[in-house]
Design a protein around this motif. Structure first.
Motif, PDB file in Angstrom:
ATOM      1  N   ALA A 229       0.827  -1.207   0.000  1.00 23.48           N
ATOM      2  CA  ALA A 229       0.000   0.000   0.000  1.00 23.48           C
ATOM      3  C   ALA A 229       0.860   1.255   0.000  1.00 23.48           C
ATOM      4  O   ALA A 229       0.539   2.239  -0.680  1.00 23.48           O
ATOM      5  CB  ALA A 229      -0.932  -0.002   1.210  1.00 23.48           C
ATOM      6  N   HIS A 230       1.948   1.235   0.762  1.00 24.68           N
ATOM      7  CA  HIS A 230       2.842   2.396   0.811  1.00 24.68           C
ATOM      8  C   HIS A 230       3.394   2.714  -0.576  1.00 24.68           C
ATOM      9  O   HIS A 230       3.424   3.888  -0.988  1.00 24.68           O
ATOM     10  CB  HIS A 230       3.978   2.138   1.786  1.00 24.68           C
ATOM     11  CG  HIS A 230       5.065   3.168   1.747  1.00 24.68           C
ATOM     12  ND1 HIS A 230       4.860   4.485   2.101  1.00 24.68           N
ATOM     13  CD2 HIS A 230       6.382   3.080   1.365  1.00 24.68           C
ATOM     14  CE1 HIS A 230       5.971   5.155   1.960  1.00 24.68           C
ATOM     15  NE2 HIS A 230       6.900   4.340   1.507  1.00 24.68           N
ATOM     16  N   PHE A 231       3.828   1.687  -1.301  1.00 20.12           N
ATOM     17  CA  PHE A 231       4.352   1.906  -2.647  1.00 20.12           C
ATOM     18  C   PHE A 231       3.285   2.522  -3.551  1.00 20.12           C
ATOM     19  O   PHE A 231       3.544   3.491  -4.280  1.00 20.12           O
ATOM     20  CB  PHE A 231       4.806   0.580  -3.258  1.00 20.12           C
ATOM     21  CG  PHE A 231       6.153   0.083  -2.781  1.00 20.12           C
ATOM     22  CD1 PHE A 231       6.826   0.711  -1.741  1.00 20.12           C
ATOM     23  CD2 PHE A 231       6.744  -1.020  -3.374  1.00 20.12           C
ATOM     24  CE1 PHE A 231       8.059   0.251  -1.303  1.00 20.12           C
ATOM     25  CE2 PHE A 231       7.977  -1.488  -2.949  1.00 20.12           C
ATOM     26  CZ  PHE A 231       8.633  -0.849  -1.915  1.00 20.12           C
ATOM     27  N   LEU A 232       2.078   1.962  -3.502  1.00 23.89           N
ATOM     28  CA  LEU A 232       1.030   2.443  -4.398  1.00 23.89           C
ATOM     29  C   LEU A 232       0.574   3.848  -4.019  1.00 23.89           C
ATOM     30  O   LEU A 232       0.395   4.709  -4.904  1.00 23.89           O
ATOM     31  CB  LEU A 232      -0.155   1.468  -4.365  1.00 23.89           C
ATOM     32  CG  LEU A 232      -1.314   1.753  -5.324  1.00 23.89           C
ATOM     33  CD1 LEU A 232      -0.834   1.930  -6.752  1.00 23.89           C
ATOM     34  CD2 LEU A 232      -2.346   0.625  -5.240  1.00 23.89           C
ATOM     35  N   ILE A 233       0.407   4.110  -2.739  1.00 23.94           N
ATOM     36  CA  ILE A 233       0.007   5.446  -2.298  1.00 23.94           C
ATOM     37  C   ILE A 233       1.058   6.477  -2.702  1.00 23.94           C
ATOM     38  O   ILE A 233       0.733   7.567  -3.209  1.00 23.94           O
ATOM     39  CB  ILE A 233      -0.214   5.465  -0.777  1.00 23.94           C
ATOM     40  CG1 ILE A 233      -1.455   4.645  -0.409  1.00 23.94           C
ATOM     41  CG2 ILE A 233      -0.366   6.895  -0.253  1.00 23.94           C
ATOM     42  CD1 ILE A 233      -1.596   4.372   1.072  1.00 23.94           C
ATOM     43  N   SER A 234       2.325   6.151  -2.502  1.00 26.06           N
ATOM     44  CA  SER A 234       3.406   7.074  -2.869  1.00 26.06           C
ATOM     45  C   SER A 234       3.410   7.353  -4.362  1.00 26.06           C
ATOM     46  O   SER A 234       3.588   8.499  -4.791  1.00 26.06           O
ATOM     47  CB  SER A 234       4.755   6.493  -2.439  1.00 26.06           C
ATOM     48  OG  SER A 234       4.829   6.344  -1.034  1.00 26.06           O
TER      49      SER A 234
END
Length: 368
Positions: A229-234
């Motif tokens: 999720a962190h990768f996609l949100i970023s």
């Protein structure tokens, strides 16, 4: 105590249908599990201290969707006297509350121990004293197997693969020796073993799920935990992503709806699986490197991901893929959502509920 204080709601369940208690119930996995149980007409106590950024939104969502069958209890698992009333009439307990980041454990080992080890002991003891001798399903981690430095790996262009054919085909099984490393691994490992021992020593029905990387809707990922999720949100925010190591490290990612199905299946079979630990992950079919996930995110978002590099972090595993055959054999469970479809589902939720990115066109929503 004011009328709006959520601590008043859990004791009010006495005399009603026995509830299911979910510690960390406002968190990512907890809220998805709660939604599934509430959809089955269960009464659910959401025991959470709301310390993780964003999770209060999950609690509000549950209350709005399910109304009076959601019973919030704002409390910390480190405070036994505060949490014990929630367990008095509980029919079952899912213990998901915890300190989840290796980095935090390195910086604050006392905090990490108090939340993960002592907090778990509090939950187990509260369940032991409950009227119904409530079974406890504990959320453990693959970190109990250590850094896995002894694995012989082959380095390919975009990922590592194990040299051993059997490991490549099936993943790492529950027969792997425990090897706690980092304070986080130690605290979760101790909690893991306490959960299993409460079944042996006190007869509390317990089972443990040692999880790989779970992702999906209602996740507020950050750099230290919830990396998919962190990768996609970023990427959707056009912010740089830091890769620790070379990005070839491999994980078997699992969509949260499949994780919820495993938790519920384990509870249904608790009489036959009590005292046992199972690996829970996406398995070899969903084994992906960080580089491959970044490539798929770039395809989904139609933009490149800005990547920064940093050194390997303590306890990082170059390769972990869960052998989930035991869960499949004992419970009939298996992952149903491929990682690409799951990533698309997470992107759709981030657009629909957080306003990030563009709509992805026609799609079917995946639900727990």
């Amino acid at each position: 105590m004011s009328d709006n204080d959520p601590r008043q709601h859990a004791p009010s369940l006495i005399g009603k249908a026995a509830p299911v208690v979910i510690t960390g119930g406002s968190g990512f996995i907890g809220s998805n599990l709660a939604d599934s149980l509430l959809g089955s007409e269960e009464e659910v106590v959401i025991l959470d201290n709301l310390s993780r950024p964003g999770v209060h939104q999950n609690l509000e969502w549950l209350k709005e969707k399910h109304g009076a069958r959601v019973h919030p209890l704002l409390a910390d698992v480190r405070d036994f006297s505060a949490i014990e009333p929630a367990f008095t009439d509980a029919k079952a307990v899912f213990h998901l509350a915890g300190q989840t980041a290796v980095t935090t454990s390195m910086a604050e080992p006392f905090l990490d121990f108090d939340v993960n080890a002592r907090g778990t002991l509090n939950v187990l003891e509260a369940a032991r004293r409950s009227r119904h001798h409530a079974p406890v399903i504990f959320a453990s981690t693959n970190k109990v197997y250590g850094a896995l430095d002894d694995l012989k790996l082959i380095e390919l262009e975009d990922r590592y693969v194990p040299a051993a054919r059997d490991l490549y085909r099936h993943g790492i099984g529950e027969d792997r020796a425990l090897d706690f490393c980092t304070p986080y691994g130690c605290s979760k490992g101790a909690a893991d073993q306490y959960a299993l021992d409460y079944g042996k020593s006190f007869g509390v029905p317990t089972a443990v799920l040692r999880m790989s990387c779970v992702y999906g809707p209602r996740q507020f990922g950050n750099e230290d935990q919830g990396w998919v999720a962190h990768f996609l949100i970023s990427a959707l925010k056009n912010e740089p992503i830091t890769i620790y190591g070379n990005g070839k490290q491999v994980r078997d990612v699992l969509h949260v709806s499949d994780a919820v199905a495993a938790y519920r299946a384990l509870l249904r079979s608790i009489d036959s699986v009590s005292g046992q630990a199972f690996n829970l992950g996406g398995g070899p079919a969903n084994a992906v490197s960080l580089r491959r996930v970044l490539g798929e995110i770039a395809r989904l978002t139609r933009r490149g991901c800005a990547v920064e590099r940093a050194g390997w972090r303590p306890g990082d595993q170059a390769y972990f893929v869960a052998d989930t055959r035991a869960l499949q054999l004992r419970l009939g469970w298996k992952p149903t959502i491929g990682w690409r479809d799951g990533l698309r589902d997470l992107a759709a939720w981030l657009h629909d509920y957080r306003g990030l990115g563009a709509a992805l066109g026609d799609r079917e929503r995946i639900s727990a």
